[in-house]
Design a protein around this motif. Structure first.
Motif, short mmCIF file in Angstrom:
data_model
loop_
_atom_site.label_atom_id
_atom_site.label_comp_id
_atom_site.label_asym_id
_atom_site.label_seq_id
_atom_site.Cartn_x
_atom_site.Cartn_y
_atom_site.Cartn_z
N ASP A 185 51.63 -89.85 28.98
CA ASP A 185 51.95 -89.93 30.40
C ASP A 185 53.04 -88.92 30.76
N ARG A 186 54.11 -88.87 29.95
CA ARG A 186 55.20 -87.92 30.21
C ARG A 186 54.71 -86.48 30.12
N GLU A 187 53.91 -86.18 29.09
CA GLU A 187 53.39 -84.82 28.92
C GLU A 187 52.51 -84.40 30.10
N VAL A 188 51.59 -85.28 30.50
CA VAL A 188 50.65 -84.97 31.58
C VAL A 188 51.41 -84.73 32.88
N ARG A 189 52.34 -85.63 33.19
CA ARG A 189 53.08 -85.49 34.45
C ARG A 189 53.94 -84.22 34.46
N ALA A 190 54.58 -83.91 33.33
CA ALA A 190 55.39 -82.69 33.25
C ALA A 190 54.51 -81.45 33.37
N HIS A 191 53.35 -81.46 32.73
CA HIS A 191 52.42 -80.34 32.74
C HIS A 191 51.96 -80.04 34.18
N GLU A 192 51.52 -81.08 34.87
CA GLU A 192 51.01 -80.89 36.23
C GLU A 192 52.13 -80.56 37.21
N ALA A 193 53.29 -81.14 37.01
CA ALA A 193 54.44 -80.82 37.87
C ALA A 193 54.83 -79.35 37.72
N ALA A 194 54.73 -78.80 36.52
CA ALA A 194 55.04 -77.38 36.30
C ALA A 194 54.07 -76.50 37.08
N HIS A 195 52.77 -76.85 37.05
CA HIS A 195 51.79 -76.09 37.83
C HIS A 195 52.13 -76.13 39.32
N ALA A 196 52.37 -77.33 39.82
CA ALA A 196 52.61 -77.51 41.26
C ALA A 196 53.87 -76.77 41.71
N ALA A 197 54.93 -76.85 40.92
CA ALA A 197 56.19 -76.21 41.29
C ALA A 197 56.04 -74.69 41.30
N ALA A 198 55.42 -74.14 40.27
CA ALA A 198 55.28 -72.68 40.19
C ALA A 198 54.25 -72.16 41.19
N GLY A 199 53.27 -72.97 41.55
CA GLY A 199 52.22 -72.53 42.46
C GLY A 199 52.63 -72.48 43.91
N GLY A 200 53.68 -73.22 44.25
CA GLY A 200 54.18 -73.22 45.62
C GLY A 200 53.11 -73.53 46.64
N ALA A 201 53.00 -72.69 47.67
CA ALA A 201 52.05 -72.93 48.77
C ALA A 201 50.60 -72.80 48.33
N TYR A 202 50.35 -72.15 47.19
CA TYR A 202 48.97 -71.95 46.74
C TYR A 202 48.47 -73.08 45.84
N ALA A 203 49.35 -74.04 45.52
CA ALA A 203 48.98 -75.15 44.64
C ALA A 203 48.96 -76.46 45.43
N GLY A 204 48.01 -77.32 45.09
CA GLY A 204 47.94 -78.64 45.71
C GLY A 204 48.85 -79.61 44.96
N SER A 205 48.81 -80.85 45.38
CA SER A 205 49.56 -81.91 44.69
C SER A 205 48.81 -82.32 43.44
N PRO A 206 49.52 -82.73 42.40
CA PRO A 206 48.84 -83.18 41.18
C PRO A 206 47.99 -84.43 41.44
N THR A 207 46.85 -84.48 40.79
CA THR A 207 46.03 -85.69 40.76
C THR A 207 45.89 -86.10 39.30
N TYR A 208 45.78 -87.39 39.05
CA TYR A 208 45.78 -87.89 37.68
C TYR A 208 44.60 -88.81 37.41
N SER A 209 44.22 -88.87 36.14
CA SER A 209 43.31 -89.91 35.68
C SER A 209 44.17 -90.87 34.85
N PHE A 210 43.87 -92.16 34.96
CA PHE A 210 44.74 -93.18 34.37
C PHE A 210 43.99 -94.05 33.37
N GLU A 211 44.78 -94.68 32.51
CA GLU A 211 44.28 -95.65 31.54
C GLU A 211 45.26 -96.82 31.51
N ARG A 212 44.71 -98.03 31.46
CA ARG A 212 45.56 -99.22 31.36
C ARG A 212 45.87 -99.46 29.88
N GLY A 213 47.14 -99.62 29.58
CA GLY A 213 47.56 -99.86 28.21
C GLY A 213 47.48 -101.34 27.86
N PRO A 214 47.65 -101.68 26.59
CA PRO A 214 47.59 -103.08 26.17
C PRO A 214 48.72 -103.91 26.78
#
Length: 194
Positions: free
Chosen positions: A78-107
């Motif tokens: 979860d931490r890796e995915v969120r950091a990865h997508e946040a890096a794309h969004a921040a560097a992309g500025g006006a040309y990048a959309g908001s991150p979207t995620y796929s989720f899994e329920r843990g035990p």
């Protein structure tokens, strides 16, 4: 079967006979008896509370251990995915959309992000190759922004490089056309004067 209390009593009677010489060291005897009782419990697969450990209890402990490991793995992902997508969004500025995620329920019942994406605009800016070049450079930076870019990230970076190359070609063509106009326009003026 004897109850745990009777088992301890048996242990005390067999291992600690009291003689007149032992009366002065009763604290030492008590300590030794507790140690022997603990050793006896371990030999009989009993925890210190005196209740036997069943195979079901052992499986439950193993299952809890597996679940705890799965939760730790999901938390890291979860931490890796969120950091990865946040890096794309921040560097992309006006040309990048908001991150979207796929989720899994843990035990543990919580939801963890296990995948994600950020949309990015790879279209050239019509009639402005310089702006297209700047956009391509920003898009490439956005694609390569995470610490570990994915295969898809590398494809986007490659497309951005192609877009930048086309923009550079267009800029060079425009400069060449401008040079021809300025030189041919200058010669025409000289011919007219002369």
């Amino acid at each position: 079967m004897l109850s745990p209390v009777h088992q301890y009593a048996d242990s005390y009677q067999r291992t600690s006979p009291v003689s007149p010489g032992d009366i002065d060291s009763s604290a030492e005897t008590t300590k030794r008896n507790k140690s022997e009782a603990s050793t006896s419990d371990q030999a009989q697969n009993l925890p210190l509370n005196g209740k036997p450990v069943s195979e079901t209890d052992k499986r439950d402990v193993v299952e809890l251990s597996r679940e705890a490991e799965e939760v730790r793995t999901l938390q890291m992902r979860d931490r890796e995915v969120r950091a990865h997508e946040a890096a794309h969004a921040a560097a992309g500025g006006a040309y990048a959309g908001s991150p979207t995620y796929s989720f899994e329920r843990g035990p543990d019942g919580r939801i963890y992000a296990t995948g994600g994406s950020v949309s990015i605009d790879l279209s050239p800016i019509p009639g402005d190759p310089m702006a297209t070049l700047q956009k391509a450079q920003q898009v490439r930076s956005a694609a390569l922004a995470p610490a570990e870019p994915s295969g898809q990230d590398m494809k986007v970076a490659q497309k951005a490089l192609s877009m930048a190359a086309e923009a550079r070609s267009e800029i060079a063509r425009q400069r060449s056309d401008d040079m021809e106009l300025s030189t041919s326009g200058g010669l025409d003026k000289r011919k007219r004067r002369g």
